[in-house]
Design a protein around this motif. Structure first.
Motif, PDB file in Angstrom:
ATOM      1  N   UNK A  96      24.597   7.546  51.522  1.00  0.00           N
ATOM      2  CA  UNK A  96      25.579   7.984  50.523  1.00  0.00           C
ATOM      3  C   UNK A  96      25.146   9.317  49.903  1.00  0.00           C
ATOM      4  N   UNK A  97      23.866   9.437  49.645  1.00  0.00           N
ATOM      5  CA  UNK A  97      23.347  10.680  49.079  1.00  0.00           C
ATOM      6  C   UNK A  97      23.590  11.857  50.040  1.00  0.00           C
ATOM      7  N   UNK A  98      23.314  11.607  51.313  1.00  0.00           N
ATOM      8  CA  UNK A  98      23.534  12.634  52.339  1.00  0.00           C
ATOM      9  C   UNK A  98      25.015  13.006  52.400  1.00  0.00           C
ATOM     10  N   UNK A  99      25.856  11.990  52.379  1.00  0.00           N
ATOM     11  CA  UNK A  99      27.318  12.164  52.392  1.00  0.00           C
ATOM     12  C   UNK A  99      27.758  13.005  51.191  1.00  0.00           C
ATOM     13  N   UNK A 100      27.225  12.675  50.029  1.00  0.00           N
ATOM     14  CA  UNK A 100      27.576  13.417  48.809  1.00  0.00           C
ATOM     15  C   UNK A 100      27.231  14.903  48.946  1.00  0.00           C
ATOM     16  N   UNK A 101      26.096  15.178  49.540  1.00  0.00           N
ATOM     17  CA  UNK A 101      25.677  16.575  49.639  1.00  0.00           C
ATOM     18  C   UNK A 101      26.548  17.336  50.629  1.00  0.00           C
ATOM     19  N   UNK A 102      27.023  16.651  51.666  1.00  0.00           N
ATOM     20  CA  UNK A 102      27.969  17.302  52.565  1.00  0.00           C
ATOM     21  C   UNK A 102      29.297  17.560  51.835  1.00  0.00           C
ATOM     22  N   UNK A 103      29.738  16.595  51.041  1.00  0.00           N
ATOM     23  CA  UNK A 103      30.977  16.765  50.284  1.00  0.00           C
ATOM     24  C   UNK A 103      30.859  17.983  49.370  1.00  0.00           C
ATOM     25  N   UNK A 104      29.733  18.079  48.679  1.00  0.00           N
ATOM     26  CA  UNK A 104      29.533  19.207  47.763  1.00  0.00           C
ATOM     27  C   UNK A 104      29.557  20.526  48.534  1.00  0.00           C
ATOM     28  N   UNK A 105      28.830  20.569  49.629  1.00  0.00           N
ATOM     29  CA  UNK A 105      28.739  21.776  50.444  1.00  0.00           C
ATOM     30  C   UNK A 105      30.119  22.209  50.926  1.00  0.00           C
ATOM     31  N   UNK A 106      30.860  21.248  51.444  1.00  0.00           N
ATOM     32  CA  UNK A 106      32.158  21.547  52.040  1.00  0.00           C
ATOM     33  C   UNK A 106      33.185  21.939  50.970  1.00  0.00           C
ATOM     34  N   UNK A 107      33.208  21.204  49.859  1.00  0.00           N
ATOM     35  CA  UNK A 107      34.165  21.528  48.787  1.00  0.00           C
ATOM     36  C   UNK A 107      33.891  22.932  48.236  1.00  0.00           C
ATOM     37  N   UNK A 108      32.620  23.251  48.037  1.00  0.00           N
ATOM     38  CA  UNK A 108      32.302  24.562  47.458  1.00  0.00           C
ATOM     39  C   UNK A 108      32.621  25.682  48.450  1.00  0.00           C
ATOM     40  N   UNK A 109      32.356  25.438  49.716  1.00  0.00           N
ATOM     41  CA  UNK A 109      32.738  26.409  50.750  1.00  0.00           C
ATOM     42  C   UNK A 109      34.244  26.656  50.689  1.00  0.00           C
ATOM     43  N   UNK A 110      35.001  25.569  50.610  1.00  0.00           N
ATOM     44  CA  UNK A 110      36.454  25.720  50.586  1.00  0.00           C
ATOM     45  C   UNK A 110      36.927  26.414  49.312  1.00  0.00           C
ATOM     46  N   UNK A 111      36.427  25.946  48.173  1.00  0.00           N
ATOM     47  CA  UNK A 111      36.914  26.482  46.898  1.00  0.00           C
ATOM     48  C   UNK A 111      36.640  27.980  46.784  1.00  0.00           C
ATOM     49  N   UNK A 112      35.413  28.384  47.060  1.00  0.00           N
ATOM     50  CA  UNK A 112      35.051  29.779  46.837  1.00  0.00           C
ATOM     51  C   UNK A 112      35.412  30.696  48.003  1.00  0.00           C
ATOM     52  N   UNK A 117      39.926  33.500  47.428  1.00  0.00           N
ATOM     53  CA  UNK A 117      40.433  34.846  47.712  1.00  0.00           C
ATOM     54  C   UNK A 117      41.945  34.987  47.503  1.00  0.00           C
ATOM     55  N   UNK A 118      42.724  33.919  47.759  1.00  0.00           N
ATOM     56  CA  UNK A 118      44.173  33.993  47.520  1.00  0.00           C
ATOM     57  C   UNK A 118      44.468  34.239  46.049  1.00  0.00           C
ATOM     58  N   UNK A 119      43.732  33.547  45.191  1.00  0.00           N
ATOM     59  CA  UNK A 119      43.974  33.698  43.756  1.00  0.00           C
ATOM     60  C   UNK A 119      43.450  35.041  43.256  1.00  0.00           C
ATOM     61  N   UNK A 120      42.394  35.541  43.917  1.00  0.00           N
ATOM     62  CA  UNK A 120      41.818  36.820  43.507  1.00  0.00           C
ATOM     63  C   UNK A 120      42.546  37.994  44.160  1.00  0.00           C
ATOM     64  N   UNK A 121      43.466  37.702  45.061  1.00  0.00           N
ATOM     65  CA  UNK A 121      44.241  38.755  45.715  1.00  0.00           C
ATOM     66  C   UNK A 121      43.469  39.535  46.757  1.00  0.00           C
ATOM     67  N   UNK A 122      42.493  38.892  47.404  1.00  0.00           N
ATOM     68  CA  UNK A 122      41.762  39.566  48.478  1.00  0.00           C
ATOM     69  C   UNK A 122      41.918  38.752  49.765  1.00  0.00           C
ATOM     70  N   UNK A 124      39.486  38.096  51.904  1.00  0.00           N
ATOM     71  CA  UNK A 124      38.295  37.319  52.213  1.00  0.00           C
ATOM     72  C   UNK A 124      37.369  37.369  51.016  1.00  0.00           C
ATOM     73  N   UNK A 125      36.284  36.670  51.159  1.00  0.00           N
ATOM     74  CA  UNK A 125      35.328  36.619  50.067  1.00  0.00           C
ATOM     75  C   UNK A 125      34.451  37.882  50.060  1.00  0.00           C
TER      76      UNK A 125
ATOM     77  N   UNK B  55      36.518  37.657  61.604  1.00  0.00           N
ATOM     78  CA  UNK B  55      35.849  36.378  61.404  1.00  0.00           C
ATOM     79  C   UNK B  55      36.914  35.455  60.821  1.00  0.00           C
ATOM     80  N   UNK B  56      37.765  34.905  61.709  1.00  0.00           N
ATOM     81  CA  UNK B  56      38.957  34.212  61.251  1.00  0.00           C
ATOM     82  C   UNK B  56      38.651  33.062  60.302  1.00  0.00           C
ATOM     83  N   UNK B  57      37.486  32.453  60.512  1.00  0.00           N
ATOM     84  CA  UNK B  57      37.157  31.314  59.678  1.00  0.00           C
ATOM     85  C   UNK B  57      36.927  31.740  58.224  1.00  0.00           C
ATOM     86  N   UNK B  58      36.590  33.035  58.022  1.00  0.00           N
ATOM     87  CA  UNK B  58      36.250  33.467  56.665  1.00  0.00           C
ATOM     88  C   UNK B  58      37.157  34.550  56.112  1.00  0.00           C
ATOM     89  N   UNK B  59      37.892  35.278  56.968  1.00  0.00           N
ATOM     90  CA  UNK B  59      38.647  36.407  56.438  1.00  0.00           C
ATOM     91  C   UNK B  59      40.016  36.575  57.078  1.00  0.00           C
TER      92      UNK B  59
END
Ligand code: SF4
Ligand code: SF4
Ligand code: SF4
Lengths: 424, 266
Positions: A96-112, A117-122, A124-125, B55-59
């Motif tokens: 479960x701990x391992x699962x949680x850390x993947x969830x955190x990693x993936x959610x943060x990757x998606x969010x940021x 970038x859509x909300x920031x008007x760019x 890409x990051x 880099x389609x996955x990121x940009x």
């Protein structure tokens, strides 16, 4: 109604895998609003046939680079269920701990990296690295912690090495767990800042009544195994997942589609949140209300916020799990495996929603049939229906093509689709 | 290429400062690309070294003007061959990125079966286009290979740095066992587990054995991989033919050894 509008996005970017959007309005009539999946299938369910049980988690993790830990754990659970094995309490906690850390990693990757970038008007990051370095440094800090934790428990952040049927090949050192615990407490401030950032974004105002499917919590917010529920009142046991997913093939997609009580349903962070709000950690509950997210929300763009809420939940719960692990003596890392003939299902909530692996084995423990139902494939039909509704609603408001285009892409991204995974 | 280093002239055309880099994926899990984003600690340094234009996955922005192309994934459909040829025409340096691109990866496991059966097993009678899963170099030449499922980020960064500064690229010729012994691991065979370390190309720093898990050969054969010695070792330690074969054929790197093995079994 707008008279004419033509949008053709060939391979939506900042999502995992290959999908296209096609929108056409002619003479005031909506001709099409289509979400097409053109990803090449890799046929995991076929090529696993004949392989010994120990190949399944090792190979099935390769269905997806982003949620390889979730796939590996679902696969392991399916094998253990088929062989009638029960993981020890220690193994459950570490998984479960391992699962949680993947969830955190993936959610943060998606969010940021994918959504913000859509909300920031760019596009890409990357431009933000120069214009908002502190924001990027924060995202990197959270992700690094989550990834380091996956290395520490699973052996490797992607395609984990230590996770096997029966338990783990090796356990983390207690001092590393203690170090992880300190870093987790330290990261809460970063998550609060993330919440402030997302509070400053205006989330599109769009709702469409939807059926939500997830694991059913009992005592805690559910991630690994248990009963399946839908917000329309359907409840099934894990082993009867097929009655929940009802997969079928459609022409516009190399990924299958799913349905339950309506023409489509949704899985993912928002579905889990809607179905299991009561089990969230207090800090996560508080954060959600502060961000204007309450169950049941029917706004798909709110999936972003639900991911943020879950990020706080998994960090809070992980510190508790680590405390318990540190207080206990470590026992055997791994149980022996005795293969037997039969079928097993493993249902696991991965970042994008509920995932099922199912295998049938012969008496030597070789796979005779394999079925994997991926969260994103369960979402495709719902994305399609959301897209139609979105385009009709906004076309009536005479929005510019480019705005409709952006909102459509943001809708797709809000689901955080994992397309190569959905095609597998 | 044959797994050796590309001739220095292949980087002559590449400006030494910040080459334009593009990432592409064929049939894959996108994990190798993700390894780049997943390396938070050194990601920014890496990005200062190159100019990422695709880099389609990121940009969202994309450009067809690039010098180095990283191609991930194996070829399983006709449109991927066309994409691959376009990339080859444009790129000065084409990198076969990860074991799917180098050997076909786990995807090539489907080549064990009749293609009609494979389709029916997953899609029933619905039409779907798919061919054998093949490595990139079955269709175009690659200047470099980066092995691994997934690739090891340290190695990617080293290779990119070497390209940028025009240094020759070296692959370890020796097997994983060398790295494993240098790390002072307990040998998996002594723990009663099978391991492909003796015949697999090093470069991953014995990633799996470091975690007390046997190597499955994801990086393909070491230069002097000795299959008959390996067979003997597995037999001595009580592991069946099936266990060795599962590992030999998992990622596609040992394709010719698998054929040899099957012939030997008949
Ligand atoms: S080599 Fe492995 S990690 Fe890389 S894309 Fe292929 S399956 Fe994914
Ligand atoms: S564990 Fe594997 S890689 Fe390490 S020494 Fe033993 S056989 Fe070689
Ligand atoms: S130890 Fe073997 S399977 Fe593991 S990463 Fe290295 S080469 Fe691949």
């Amino acid at each position: 109604m707008k008279l004419n509008c033509n949008i053709d996005v060939h391979h939506v970017t900042r999502v995992e895998g290959h999908g296209n959007i096609r929108i056409s309005i002619q003479d005031g009539e909506l001709k099409e609003a289509k979400w097409e999946i053109v990803e090449t299938p890799r046929f995991f369910e076929a090529f696993l046939v004949g392989k010994k049980w120990d190949n399944a988690p090792w190979i099935c993790g390769r269905i997806c680079g982003i949620c390889s830990i979730g796939h590996t754990l679902a696969s392991i659970r399916a094998v253990e269920n088929a062989f009638g094995m029960q993981p020890t309490d220690q193994t459950r906690k570490l998984r479960l701990l391992l699962k949680h850390m993947e969830t955190l990693q993936s959610h943060v990757l998606h969010l940021y990296f994918l959504a913000a970038p859509d909300f920031a008007g760019t596009g890409s990051v990357f431009p933000l690295i120069e214009s908002a370095p502190d924001v990027i440094a924060r995202a990197a800090r959270i992700k690094l912690l989550a990834n380091d934790a996956c290395d520490c428990i699973g052996g490797r952040r992607m395609h984990p090495t230590r996770t096997v049927v029966g338990g783990f090949t090796m356990l983390p050192a207690k001092k590393d767990l203690a170090g992880l615990r300190d870093r987790l407490s330290g990261i809460m401030g970063d998550l609060e800042k993330t919440a402030e950032l997302f509070k400053s974004f205006s989330i599109p105002d769009f709702t469409r009544e939807t059926e939500y499917v997830s694991l059913k919590g009992s005592g805690s917010y559910p991630f690994i195994g248990g009963d399946l529920i839908s917000s329309d009142g359907v409840q099934k046991s894990e082993a009867r997942y097929k009655e929940m997913t009802n997969e079928y093939v459609v022409e516009q997609s190399t990924s299958k589609w799913s349905r339950l009580s309506r023409k489509s349903f949704a899985v993912g962070a928002l579905a889990r949140f809607n179905n299991n709000f009561e089990f969230l950690q207090p800090a996560a509950k508080e954060l959600s209300l502060g961000l204007g997210l309450k169950p049941v929300s029917h706004n798909p763009y709110m999936n972003n916020i639900a991911q943020l809420v879950e990020s706080v939940h998994v960090v809070a719960e992980s510190t508790l799990i680590i405390d318990e692990l540190l207080d206990s003596e470590f026992s055997e890392t791994r149980q022996p495996v005795v293969p037997k003939e039969g079928m097993g299902v493993g249902a696991v909530e991965v970042p994008r929603g509920i995932l099922y692996h199912c295998y049938e084995f012969n008496e030597t423990g070789n796979i005779t049939r394999c079925d994997c139902v991926i969260p994103t494939s369960q979402n495709h039909a719902n994305i399609q229906h959301d897209l139609e509704e979105l385009v009709s609603q906004y076309a009536v408001r005479r929005m510019k093509d480019s705005d409709i285009d952006l909102l459509a892409q943001m809708l797709i991204r809000a689901y955080d689709p994992c397309i190569s995974c959905s095609v597998h | 290429m044959t797994g050796s280093t590309p001739k220095p002239k292949t980087y002559l055309g590449v400006p030494v400062s910040r080459p334009r880099v593009a990432f592409f994926e064929l049939s894959s899990c996108e994990g190798c690309q993700l390894q780049i984003v997943n390396n938070e600690a050194t990601l920014l340094e890496f990005l200062s070294l190159v100019h990422v234009v695709n880099f389609r996955e990121a940009m969202t922005e994309k450009s067809d003007d690039y010098e180095i192309a990283f191609v991930e994934g194996s070829v399983t459909r006709r449109d991927e061959i066309e994409l691959l040829r376009r990339i080859r025409d444009q790129a000065k340096v084409l990198v076969a990125f990860g074991s799917c691109a180098c050997f076909g990866g786990v995807n090539q496991l489907k080549n064990r079966f009749d293609p009609g059966w494979v389709k029916r097993e997953v899609y029933g009678d619905a039409p779907v286009e798919t061919d054998r899963a093949q490595p990139v170099e079955d269709f175009v030449s690659a200047d470099l290979r980066i092995y691994g499922c997934p690739v090891r980020k340290e190695e990617v960064e080293r290779v990119v740095t070497d390209i940028v500064i025009g240094k020759e690229i070296h692959y370890p010729k020796y097997p994983v066992c060398m790295e494993c012994k240098a790390n002072e691991n307990i040998c998996l065979f002594d723990l009663g587990e099978p391991c492909m370390g003796p015949i697999t190309r090093a470069g991953c720093d014995a990633w799996c054995p470091n975690n007390r898990a046997g190597c499955w050969g994801c990086r393909g054969p070491a230069d002097a991989a000795n299959l008959s010695e390996m067979k003997k070792l597995m037999k001595e330690r009580g592991f069946s033919d099936e266990i060795l074969l599962d590992r030999l054929e998992c990622f596609g790197g040992f394709g010719k050894h698998v054929d040899e093995y099957r012939k030997g079994q008949r």
